[in-house]
Design a protein around this motif. Structure first.
Motif, PDB file in Angstrom:
ATOM      1  N   GLN A  65       0.829  -1.199   0.000  1.00  0.00           N
ATOM      2  CA  GLN A  65       0.000   0.000   0.000  1.00  0.00           C
ATOM      3  C   GLN A  65       0.871   1.260   0.000  1.00  0.00           C
ATOM      4  O   GLN A  65       0.534   2.236  -0.648  1.00  0.00           O
ATOM      5  CB  GLN A  65      -0.924   0.014   1.224  1.00  0.00           C
ATOM      6  CG  GLN A  65      -1.875  -1.167   1.267  1.00  0.00           C
ATOM      7  CD  GLN A  65      -2.818  -1.210   0.071  1.00  0.00           C
ATOM      8  OE1 GLN A  65      -3.336  -0.193  -0.371  1.00  0.00           O
ATOM      9  NE2 GLN A  65      -3.021  -2.402  -0.465  1.00  0.00           N
ATOM     10  N   THR A  79      -1.130  -4.783   2.892  1.00  0.00           N
ATOM     11  CA  THR A  79      -2.301  -5.480   3.401  1.00  0.00           C
ATOM     12  C   THR A  79      -2.167  -6.956   3.048  1.00  0.00           C
ATOM     13  O   THR A  79      -1.487  -7.326   2.087  1.00  0.00           O
ATOM     14  CB  THR A  79      -3.609  -4.919   2.807  1.00  0.00           C
ATOM     15  OG1 THR A  79      -3.519  -4.942   1.383  1.00  0.00           O
ATOM     16  CG2 THR A  79      -3.870  -3.503   3.290  1.00  0.00           C
ATOM     17  N   GLU A  81      -4.427 -10.221   2.208  1.00  0.00           N
ATOM     18  CA  GLU A  81      -5.762 -10.621   1.772  1.00  0.00           C
ATOM     19  C   GLU A  81      -5.860 -12.143   1.764  1.00  0.00           C
ATOM     20  O   GLU A  81      -4.847 -12.839   1.756  1.00  0.00           O
ATOM     21  CB  GLU A  81      -6.024 -10.092   0.357  1.00  0.00           C
ATOM     22  CG  GLU A  81      -5.897  -8.589   0.251  1.00  0.00           C
ATOM     23  CD  GLU A  81      -5.943  -8.083  -1.186  1.00  0.00           C
ATOM     24  OE1 GLU A  81      -5.879  -8.899  -2.127  1.00  0.00           O
ATOM     25  OE2 GLU A  81      -6.021  -6.854  -1.355  1.00  0.00           O
ATOM     26  N   LEU A  85     -11.410 -13.934   8.349  1.00  0.00           N
ATOM     27  CA  LEU A  85     -11.361 -13.037   9.509  1.00  0.00           C
ATOM     28  C   LEU A  85     -12.665 -13.136  10.287  1.00  0.00           C
ATOM     29  O   LEU A  85     -13.722 -13.338   9.705  1.00  0.00           O
ATOM     30  CB  LEU A  85     -11.163 -11.587   9.046  1.00  0.00           C
ATOM     31  CG  LEU A  85      -9.904 -11.306   8.247  1.00  0.00           C
ATOM     32  CD1 LEU A  85      -9.933  -9.870   7.736  1.00  0.00           C
ATOM     33  CD2 LEU A  85      -8.678 -11.545   9.097  1.00  0.00           C
ATOM     34  N   ALA A  90     -10.205  -6.610  11.545  1.00  0.00           N
ATOM     35  CA  ALA A  90      -9.442  -5.677  10.718  1.00  0.00           C
ATOM     36  C   ALA A  90      -8.622  -6.441   9.688  1.00  0.00           C
ATOM     37  O   ALA A  90      -8.164  -7.552   9.935  1.00  0.00           O
ATOM     38  CB  ALA A  90      -8.524  -4.840  11.596  1.00  0.00           C
ATOM     39  N   GLN A  91      -8.435  -5.838   8.534  1.00  0.00           N
ATOM     40  CA  GLN A  91      -7.584  -6.419   7.499  1.00  0.00           C
ATOM     41  C   GLN A  91      -6.159  -6.517   8.052  1.00  0.00           C
ATOM     42  O   GLN A  91      -5.617  -5.518   8.514  1.00  0.00           O
ATOM     43  CB  GLN A  91      -7.590  -5.519   6.256  1.00  0.00           C
ATOM     44  CG  GLN A  91      -6.866  -6.075   5.069  1.00  0.00           C
ATOM     45  CD  GLN A  91      -7.689  -7.105   4.344  1.00  0.00           C
ATOM     46  OE1 GLN A  91      -8.906  -7.045   4.327  1.00  0.00           O
ATOM     47  NE2 GLN A  91      -7.028  -8.071   3.752  1.00  0.00           N
ATOM     48  N   PRO A  92      -5.557  -7.701   8.043  1.00  0.00           N
ATOM     49  CA  PRO A  92      -4.176  -7.800   8.544  1.00  0.00           C
ATOM     50  C   PRO A  92      -3.226  -6.942   7.714  1.00  0.00           C
ATOM     51  O   PRO A  92      -3.429  -6.744   6.515  1.00  0.00           O
ATOM     52  CB  PRO A  92      -3.844  -9.283   8.378  1.00  0.00           C
ATOM     53  CG  PRO A  92      -5.167  -9.970   8.334  1.00  0.00           C
ATOM     54  CD  PRO A  92      -6.091  -8.999   7.658  1.00  0.00           C
ATOM     55  N   GLU A  93      -2.196  -6.437   8.383  1.00  0.00           N
ATOM     56  CA  GLU A  93      -1.188  -5.626   7.706  1.00  0.00           C
ATOM     57  C   GLU A  93       0.204  -6.080   8.130  1.00  0.00           C
ATOM     58  O   GLU A  93       0.405  -6.560   9.243  1.00  0.00           O
ATOM     59  CB  GLU A  93      -1.350  -4.149   8.052  1.00  0.00           C
ATOM     60  CG  GLU A  93      -2.604  -3.532   7.476  1.00  0.00           C
ATOM     61  CD  GLU A  93      -2.686  -2.044   7.742  1.00  0.00           C
ATOM     62  OE1 GLU A  93      -2.890  -1.298   6.774  1.00  0.00           O
ATOM     63  OE2 GLU A  93      -2.533  -1.641   8.909  1.00  0.00           O
ATOM     64  N   GLY A 114      -3.288  -7.469  13.171  1.00  0.00           N
ATOM     65  CA  GLY A 114      -4.581  -7.869  12.643  1.00  0.00           C
ATOM     66  C   GLY A 114      -4.698  -9.314  12.220  1.00  0.00           C
ATOM     67  O   GLY A 114      -5.743  -9.727  11.728  1.00  0.00           O
TER      68      GLY A 114
END
Length: 126
Positions: A65, A79, A81, A85, A90-93, A114
């Motif tokens: 990102q 991120t 994907e 979840l 929350a979207q893992p980062e 996340g």
């Protein structure tokens, strides 16, 4: 000095290797003495973590990102994907800092947030 374009290209090439499961091709993007500080080991340990992660989560992908470059280092926020979840999760980062040497990855520091319990890349090898 590594340009933003060079660093961004290298990061995206590495992520493409991960996302297409071409783990052996990623070796050429790393120096022979590459060191991952979170894993406390070289490229082979990172490659093993990648294999374990995709065996548990076949749909997992990483997408850069932000790539911020300063001299021979780049900070990358990506991120993650393709993980199941919990509702409202929350979207893992991934947050990584790379040092480059001769146009390849030489060192990496990183952390994640996340990820569902026991699925972070660092947890897979412990």
């Amino acid at each position: 000095m590594t340009t933003r374009e060079d660093a961004s290209t290298l990061v995206r090439r590495m992520q493409e290797c991960f996302n297409t499961r071409q783990f052996d091709a990623a070796a050429a993007l790393h120096t022979p003495d590459f060191f991952s500080h979170p894993l406390g080991a070289g490229f082979e340990a990172g490659q093993a973590a990648w294999r374990m992660l995709v065996s548990r989560f076949p749909e997992v992908r990483v997408v850069a990102q932000d790539v911020l470059v300063d001299g021979d280092r780049a900070a990358v926020r990506s991120t993650v994907e393709g993980l199941a979840l919990p509702d409202g999760g929350a979207q893992p980062e991934l947050f990584e800092i790379f040092r480059f040497e001769d146009g390849r990855f030489a060192e990496m520091w990183g952390a994640s947030t996340g990820f569902p319990t026991s699925t972070s890349p660092e947890d897979l090898l412990t």
